[in-house]
Design a protein around this motif. Sequence first.
Motif, mmCIF file in Angstrom:
data_model
loop_
_atom_site.group_PDB
_atom_site.id
_atom_site.type_symbol
_atom_site.label_atom_id
_atom_site.label_comp_id
_atom_site.label_asym_id
_atom_site.label_seq_id
_atom_site.Cartn_x
_atom_site.Cartn_y
_atom_site.Cartn_z
ATOM 1 N N MET A 142 0.841 -1.174 0.000
ATOM 2 C CA MET A 142 0.000 0.000 0.000
ATOM 3 C C MET A 142 0.892 1.245 0.000
ATOM 4 O O MET A 142 1.791 1.375 0.819
ATOM 5 C CB MET A 142 -0.884 -0.014 1.233
ATOM 6 N N ASP A 143 0.649 2.128 -0.941
ATOM 7 C CA ASP A 143 1.464 3.317 -1.115
ATOM 8 C C ASP A 143 1.022 4.406 -0.134
ATOM 9 O O ASP A 143 -0.167 4.661 0.017
ATOM 10 C CB ASP A 143 1.331 3.808 -2.549
ATOM 11 N N ASN A 144 1.996 5.026 0.508
ATOM 12 C CA ASN A 144 1.710 6.096 1.454
ATOM 13 C C ASN A 144 1.697 7.415 0.694
ATOM 14 O O ASN A 144 2.742 7.934 0.310
ATOM 15 C CB ASN A 144 2.749 6.104 2.572
ATOM 16 N N GLN A 145 0.518 7.964 0.485
ATOM 17 C CA GLN A 145 0.342 9.206 -0.257
ATOM 18 C C GLN A 145 0.963 10.386 0.475
ATOM 19 O O GLN A 145 1.436 11.332 -0.141
ATOM 20 C CB GLN A 145 -1.151 9.449 -0.478
ATOM 21 N N PHE A 146 1.002 10.334 1.798
ATOM 22 C CA PHE A 146 1.474 11.456 2.603
ATOM 23 C C PHE A 146 2.861 11.225 3.191
ATOM 24 O O PHE A 146 3.197 11.784 4.227
ATOM 25 C CB PHE A 146 0.478 11.731 3.736
ATOM 26 N N LYS A 147 3.684 10.414 2.514
ATOM 27 C CA LYS A 147 5.017 10.115 3.034
ATOM 28 C C LYS A 147 5.899 11.367 3.067
ATOM 29 O O LYS A 147 6.585 11.623 4.057
ATOM 30 C CB LYS A 147 5.682 9.023 2.201
ATOM 31 N N ILE A 148 5.876 12.162 2.023
ATOM 32 C CA ILE A 148 6.691 13.376 1.976
ATOM 33 C C ILE A 148 6.214 14.372 3.023
ATOM 34 O O ILE A 148 7.022 14.995 3.710
ATOM 35 C CB ILE A 148 6.668 13.979 0.559
ATOM 36 N N SER A 149 4.902 14.511 3.168
ATOM 37 C CA SER A 149 4.368 15.403 4.203
ATOM 38 C C SER A 149 4.723 14.904 5.590
ATOM 39 O O SER A 149 5.024 15.705 6.486
ATOM 40 C CB SER A 149 2.852 15.518 4.086
ATOM 41 N N GLY A 150 4.695 13.600 5.796
ATOM 42 C CA GLY A 150 5.055 13.034 7.088
ATOM 43 C C GLY A 150 6.500 13.305 7.440
ATOM 44 O O GLY A 150 6.819 13.662 8.581
ATOM 45 N N ILE A 151 7.381 13.154 6.457
ATOM 46 C CA ILE A 151 8.795 13.437 6.700
ATOM 47 C C ILE A 151 8.998 14.918 6.986
ATOM 48 O O ILE A 151 9.743 15.297 7.900
ATOM 49 C CB ILE A 151 9.643 12.968 5.503
ATOM 50 N N ALA A 152 8.330 15.774 6.221
ATOM 51 C CA ALA A 152 8.468 17.218 6.415
ATOM 52 C C ALA A 152 7.919 17.651 7.780
ATOM 53 O O ALA A 152 8.562 18.430 8.493
ATOM 54 C CB ALA A 152 7.746 17.964 5.294
ATOM 55 N N PHE A 153 6.750 17.149 8.158
ATOM 56 C CA PHE A 153 6.180 17.462 9.465
ATOM 57 C C PHE A 153 7.101 16.992 10.588
ATOM 58 O O PHE A 153 7.337 17.720 11.554
ATOM 59 C CB PHE A 153 4.813 16.782 9.645
ATOM 60 N N THR A 154 7.627 15.778 10.468
ATOM 61 C CA THR A 154 8.472 15.219 11.512
ATOM 62 C C THR A 154 9.769 16.001 11.651
ATOM 63 O O THR A 154 10.181 16.351 12.767
ATOM 64 C CB THR A 154 8.774 13.736 11.219
ATOM 65 N N ALA A 155 10.426 16.298 10.534
ATOM 66 C CA ALA A 155 11.690 17.034 10.584
ATOM 67 C C ALA A 155 11.480 18.448 11.116
ATOM 68 O O ALA A 155 12.240 18.917 11.975
ATOM 69 C CB ALA A 155 12.320 17.069 9.197
ATOM 70 N N TYR A 156 10.456 19.132 10.625
ATOM 71 C CA TYR A 156 10.185 20.495 11.077
ATOM 72 C C TYR A 156 9.804 20.515 12.553
ATOM 73 O O TYR A 156 10.311 21.330 13.321
ATOM 74 C CB TYR A 156 9.068 21.118 10.234
ATOM 75 N N GLY A 157 8.918 19.613 12.950
ATOM 76 C CA GLY A 157 8.483 19.574 14.343
ATOM 77 C C GLY A 157 9.616 19.233 15.290
ATOM 78 O O GLY A 157 9.759 19.854 16.345
ATOM 79 N N ALA A 158 10.460 18.273 14.928
ATOM 80 C CA ALA A 158 11.576 17.887 15.796
ATOM 81 C C ALA A 158 12.568 19.031 15.949
ATOM 82 O O ALA A 158 13.025 19.333 17.058
ATOM 83 C CB ALA A 158 12.268 16.650 15.249
ATOM 84 N N PHE A 159 12.904 19.687 14.842
ATOM 85 C CA PHE A 159 13.856 20.799 14.908
ATOM 86 C C PHE A 159 13.304 21.948 15.741
ATOM 87 O O PHE A 159 14.008 22.518 16.580
ATOM 88 C CB PHE A 159 14.207 21.284 13.504
ATOM 89 N N GLU A 160 12.056 22.301 15.521
ATOM 90 C CA GLU A 160 11.467 23.427 16.241
ATOM 91 C C GLU A 160 11.280 23.129 17.729
ATOM 92 O O GLU A 160 11.492 24.001 18.572
ATOM 93 C CB GLU A 160 10.131 23.821 15.610
ATOM 94 N N VAL A 161 10.877 21.914 18.060
ATOM 95 C CA VAL A 161 10.717 21.555 19.475
ATOM 96 C C VAL A 161 12.058 21.628 20.182
ATOM 97 O O VAL A 161 12.167 22.184 21.286
ATOM 98 C CB VAL A 161 10.066 20.160 19.632
ATOM 99 N N LEU A 162 13.099 21.095 19.556
ATOM 100 C CA LEU A 162 14.431 21.165 20.166
ATOM 101 C C LEU A 162 14.913 22.610 20.286
ATOM 102 O O LEU A 162 15.516 22.985 21.296
ATOM 103 C CB LEU A 162 15.422 20.336 19.359
ATOM 104 N N ALA A 163 14.639 23.428 19.281
ATOM 105 C CA ALA A 163 15.047 24.830 19.333
ATOM 106 C C ALA A 163 14.323 25.580 20.447
ATOM 107 O O ALA A 163 14.946 26.337 21.210
ATOM 108 C CB ALA A 163 14.786 25.494 17.978
ATOM 109 N N PHE A 164 13.019 25.375 20.567
ATOM 110 C CA PHE A 164 12.266 26.074 21.613
ATOM 111 C C PHE A 164 12.644 25.576 23.006
ATOM 112 O O PHE A 164 12.696 26.361 23.951
ATOM 113 C CB PHE A 164 10.762 25.950 21.388
ATOM 114 N N LEU A 165 12.892 24.275 23.137
ATOM 115 C CA LEU A 165 13.334 23.773 24.440
ATOM 116 C C LEU A 165 14.705 24.316 24.806
ATOM 117 O O LEU A 165 14.967 24.631 25.976
ATOM 118 C CB LEU A 165 13.344 22.246 24.449
ATOM 119 N N PHE A 166 15.587 24.440 23.834
ATOM 120 C CA PHE A 166 16.905 25.023 24.084
ATOM 121 C C PHE A 166 16.779 26.467 24.550
ATOM 122 O O PHE A 166 17.407 26.875 25.528
ATOM 123 C CB PHE A 166 17.753 24.943 22.815
#
Length: 104
Positions: A1-25
């Motif tokens: 089964m093809d994941n239609q939102f794979k690129i969005s998932g990667i983008a959301f995950t990378a952006y969210g992880a970076f921003e959460v770490l930046a704000f916590l810092f």
Amino acid sequence: MDNQFKISGIAFTAYGAFEVLAFLFVYVFGATQLSSIESLPISILLLVNILLAINFLALLCGIYLLKQNQAVHKFALPVSIVLLLSFPFGTFVGGLYLWQRFKN
């Protein structure tokens, strides 16, 4: 089964992880630079906490988009609309999800 939102998932995950770490810092080390966290205005603390919560939701939405959970779209849609205000990377991530969501 093809994941239609794979690129969005990667983008959301990378952006969210970076921003959460930046704000916590900023939250942790910014408070230690001052005499105490109570010396910051309440409006700045409220803004940092709201942005931290939104970016944490973006991280979770990305993870669940990669897991192909159908219920995540109820949360990813409003989060992506809020991320449009975060120029330039949040605009790209939010716009990418909205484009993939409504291209049909």
